[in-house]
Scaffold this motif. Structure first.
Motif, short mmCIF file in Angstrom:
data_model
loop_
_atom_site.label_atom_id
_atom_site.label_comp_id
_atom_site.label_asym_id
_atom_site.label_seq_id
_atom_site.Cartn_x
_atom_site.Cartn_y
_atom_site.Cartn_z
N SER A 125 0.58 -1.20 0.20
CA SER A 125 0.23 0.26 0.10
C SER A 125 1.00 1.61 -0.10
O SER A 125 1.45 1.64 0.89
CB SER A 125 -0.55 -0.37 1.57
OG SER A 125 -1.92 1.23 1.74
N ASP A 167 -3.35 5.61 -1.45
CA ASP A 167 -3.83 4.61 -0.81
C ASP A 167 -4.26 5.68 0.35
O ASP A 167 -5.39 5.72 0.72
CB ASP A 167 -3.26 3.26 -0.61
CG ASP A 167 -3.03 2.76 -1.26
OD1 ASP A 167 -4.45 2.34 -2.71
OD2 ASP A 167 -2.75 1.01 -1.38
N LYS A 201 -7.68 5.80 0.80
CA LYS A 201 -7.67 4.02 2.40
C LYS A 201 -7.28 5.01 3.63
O LYS A 201 -8.14 4.07 4.52
CB LYS A 201 -7.36 2.97 1.45
CG LYS A 201 -8.14 2.99 0.10
CD LYS A 201 -7.41 1.36 -0.12
CE LYS A 201 -7.73 0.65 -1.66
NZ LYS A 201 -7.00 0.15 -2.03
N TRP A 202 -6.20 5.11 3.63
CA TRP A 202 -5.73 4.97 5.28
C TRP A 202 -5.26 6.45 4.98
O TRP A 202 -5.44 7.49 4.68
CB TRP A 202 -5.26 3.51 5.67
CG TRP A 202 -3.61 3.96 4.70
CD1 TRP A 202 -3.44 2.84 3.99
CD2 TRP A 202 -2.66 5.17 4.58
NE1 TRP A 202 -3.06 3.04 3.22
CE2 TRP A 202 -1.75 4.16 3.92
CE3 TRP A 202 -2.01 5.53 5.07
CZ2 TRP A 202 -0.35 4.37 3.07
CZ3 TRP A 202 -0.77 6.21 4.68
CH2 TRP A 202 -0.13 5.73 3.78
N VAL A 234 -12.15 6.29 6.58
CA VAL A 234 -10.87 5.82 6.40
C VAL A 234 -10.12 5.00 7.23
O VAL A 234 -10.69 4.84 8.50
CB VAL A 234 -9.50 6.41 6.35
CG1 VAL A 234 -10.37 7.13 4.58
CG2 VAL A 234 -9.94 7.90 7.12
#
Length: 378
Positions: A125, A167, A201-202, A234
């Motif tokens: 990621s 990401d 995503k994070w 997230v």
């Protein structure tokens, strides 16, 4: 406790497992209540002999380059998140192979290495460190968001072309600070990067959270994380290092000699320069057990290191009774940062490392000697 210290080699770092567990339980509760994931920042605490105790409480480690990533992979064996101000061509393949998250400092580094890293590890990621251009850091030397900072990408320097492969975003703006400071950093981060956060995503909130310090507002931290996760859907990561090792054990030293030159000076078998560099760099005054400030108690001494550096001085402390050669001087809270920064300057031996188990037994897990000094150079 005095007998324990008397039986240890000197100087010696002593990790107290019961205190480490106390910190880990605080962090465990924050994870449970907030839904955040927590990593151990190896730059602040890397005593890997204690990792079996720590592993059940954390998701993994964050590393600052190849060697820390390898240490995390070999001794922690959970998630490895690696960030560096600049990666080297000859190291990126190995870093990518053992990392779970790889965070670049600039769009240029992202463009240079992202595709190569994903070929090595398709599950990797990728993320970008950003600079919210706001910090309440108490010292400018520790301010990652200061003027002309090289750490992180400002919103003016964002490159939308990398977003398809990116990401997550990482920011780090705290230094031994509370949740009020984080709240203000988050406001600036969200204002500047509002167009990018929903695509991630994070989000990694970095380190510097003084979570285990007495008086830290953990409920505010929990609320900030929960609200952020709800707003953006997230994952949120925290990267404490100091908070893990905070107040978990001392550095035990011995008085070798006492000289007088305008005041009494106790020369120890340790060194501020070599073993406690933050007392010079930060600077800060280490707490010494059973001592007061100069003049507070009956007998004042300057505590000094055993190197040739004139400024190898821990500070001026006072004691109820005169110091004697052979007395133990116990510097509190020396498990984080001081250990990872320690050197063998002047050939001074590194302190031994001991662990006091929860049942009270003490194991000396490492002694250092001449070969450790010799093998650093050639």
């Amino acid at each position: 406790m005095k007998n324990i210290y008397d039986n240890l080699p000197s100087p010696c770092w002593l990790l107290e497992e019961a205190k480490l567990l106390k910190n880990l339980n605080v962090i465990s509760e924050i994870k449970k209540e907030s839904g955040a994931k927590v990593l151990l920042a190896l730059k602040g605490y890397a005593l890997w002999k204690s990792f079996p105790l720590i592993k059940p409480y954390l998701e993994g480690c964050c590393a600052s380059g190849l060697h820390e990533a390898k240490l995390a992979d070999e001794t922690f064996s959970k998630e490895v998140h690696t960030y560096s101000p600049a990666f080297k061509e000859e190291e990126i393949d190995e870093i990518a192979r053992i990392s779970h998250h790889l965070v670049f400092n600039s769009p240029a580094q992202f463009r240079r290495f992202a595709s190569q890293a994903k070929k090595i590890n398709p599950k990797l990621s990728l993320g970008l460190r950003v600079n919210p251009e706001y910090s309440e850091s108490p010292k400018e030397i520790y301010n990652p968001c200061g003027l002309y900072s090289r750490l992180g990408t400002t919103v003016q320097n964002m490159d939308d072309a990398i977003l398809e492969e990116c990401d997550g975003l990482h920011f780090h703006a705290l230094c031994e600070q509370g949740s009020d400071a984080l709240e203000n950093v988050l406001k600036n981060f969200e204002e500047k990067f509002a167009a990018y956060i929903p695509k991630m995503k994070w989000i990694n909130f970095g380190g510097g959270h003084h979570i285990t310090r007495e008086g830290y507002d953990t409920q505010k931290l929990i609320g900030l994380i929960r609200e952020f996760k709800k707003r953006y859907d997230v994952e949120v990561y925290l990267e404490p290092g100091e908070a893990i090792g905070w107040q978990t054990g001392p550095l035990i030293t011995t008085v070798l000699d006492i000289v007088h030159n305008g005041m009494d000076i106790a020369i120890l078998d340790s060194s501020a320069e070599a073993h406690m560099p933050d007392t010079i760099i930060m600077p800060y005054r280490a707490d010494v057990r059973y001592s007061g400030v100069a003049g507070e108690k009956a007998h004042t001494y300057r505590l000094a290191g055993n190197t040739c550096l004139a400024g190898d001085i821990m500070g001026d402390y006072s004691f109820d009774a005169p110091l004697q050669i052979g007395d133990k001087i116990i510097f509190e809270d020396q498990m984080h940062y001081t250990m990872v920064k320690a050197t063998t300057f002047n050939g001074v031996k590194l302190p031994s490392i001991a662990i006091q188990r929860v049942d009270g037994t003490v194991d000396v897990v490492r002694n250092f000697g001449y070969e450790d000094f010799k093998q650093r150079l050639s």
